[in-house]
Design a protein around this motif. Sequence first.
Motif: not given
Ligand SMILES: Cc1ncc(C[n+]2csc(CCOP(=O)(O)OP(=O)(O)O)c2C)c(N)n1
Length: 366
Positions: A23, A290-291, A48, A288, A73, A286, A185, A233, A257-260
């Motif tokens: 996302p 979220e950011s 990616e 998701q 990115s 979370n 958070r 990230m 974060g869970d996505g990170s």
């Molecule tokens: C390599 C890369 N892919 C995608 C993004 C876009 N991006 C920035 S923050 C983020 C979400 C991070 O999710 P999470 O770590 O769960 O934290 P939350 O946003 O839920 O606090 C994304 C996908 C990025 N910055 N770098």
Amino acid sequence: MITADILFSFLKKRKINFFTGVPDSVLKDTNKILKNYNNDKHVITHNEGGSIALGAGYFLKTKKIACVYFQNSGLGNAINPLISMAHKNIYSIPMLLLIGWRGAPKEKKDEPQHIHQGKITEKMLKLLEIDYCILENKKDLKKLEKIIIISKKKQKPVACLIKKNVLSFNKNIFYKKRDNKGLKRHDVINFIIDKKINNLKIFSTTGYTSRELYQLRKLKKDKTKDFYNVGAMGHTSMIALGYALKDKNKKVLCLDGDGSLIMHMGSLPVIGENTARNFKHIIFNNNQHESVGGQKTPIKSTNFKKLSLSCGYKKYFFAKTLKQFKSKYSFFLNSRGPSFFEVQILPGSVKNLTRPKEFLKIRKNF
Ligand SMILES: Cc1ncc(C[n+]2csc(CCOP(=O)(O)OP(=O)(O)O)c2C)c(N)n1
């Protein structure tokens, strides 16, 4: 401007109806459509490169091209499978990359971590021999048509760049209603700051986590120096480990974060094997991203307790209320690490969130 609905029905008519990606805020309007698809039609991947690979597998079976979406990115993550697998010299896999173009030249100023990537995005595509178009309005769909034909004819990846604010975005469509009662958070970050632990070095991940930490420090006029990993990230824990290994007198706290975390989850066994006792890892879970718009992370069946302990972390903690977090925080910090703290949070952030800036100054003071 163009709406996601128009774009998607255009793609559907060209038989592009499988989507995979990571996302991105530029493309977040697409989420109102994608969230209704099951994994037959849409898969959010960990990073990616994974999306490119998944799109290739989809093609091998169906002979249809996948739409792989991500922010520019993430082009770095995508490059390896693009060059060494999908490229016409190897397996020649057609696919359409839909790339959110942060930091596009001549656009309104973007954040520092996006500026250079924005500037070199077109050059990178050219180096990769990827034909591309820029989508700004409905008329540009003709250009998109052309590159899709190229992809099919020449059996190669092609790309469509989309700048900020081109896809219209309606926040209310997919944001979950905020539950003001649940743990957020910033409640946890607030508590961590107020504890004022000496010898604590904090490294925070991309998105709201770094922005909230920065903002709350500012609001409290607290001059403690943190490391805000606004880009790269998924790499915050490795940055923190590098520091932790070289300064055993400091407690090193990584706010993830869970996505990170899942973006480069291979870091977990590395942290486990290189047992830094002073390494403390908090994950704000979370479920998701979220950011960038609240899109689901694929972690529903992930058991972070089993995962962290099996990767060599020595201790696992869990909290879903501030009371629980408060009662466990000191034990966590004083435990023999590496230690993992999963904090289950609800979406919701601080009002008028600012962004860290002056990175060289941050580095110097850190
Ligand atoms: C390599 C890369 N892919 C995608 C993004 C876009 N991006 C920035 S923050 C983020 C979400 C991070 O999710 P999470 O770590 O769960 O934290 P939350 O946003 O839920 O606090 C994304 C996908 C990025 N910055 N770098």
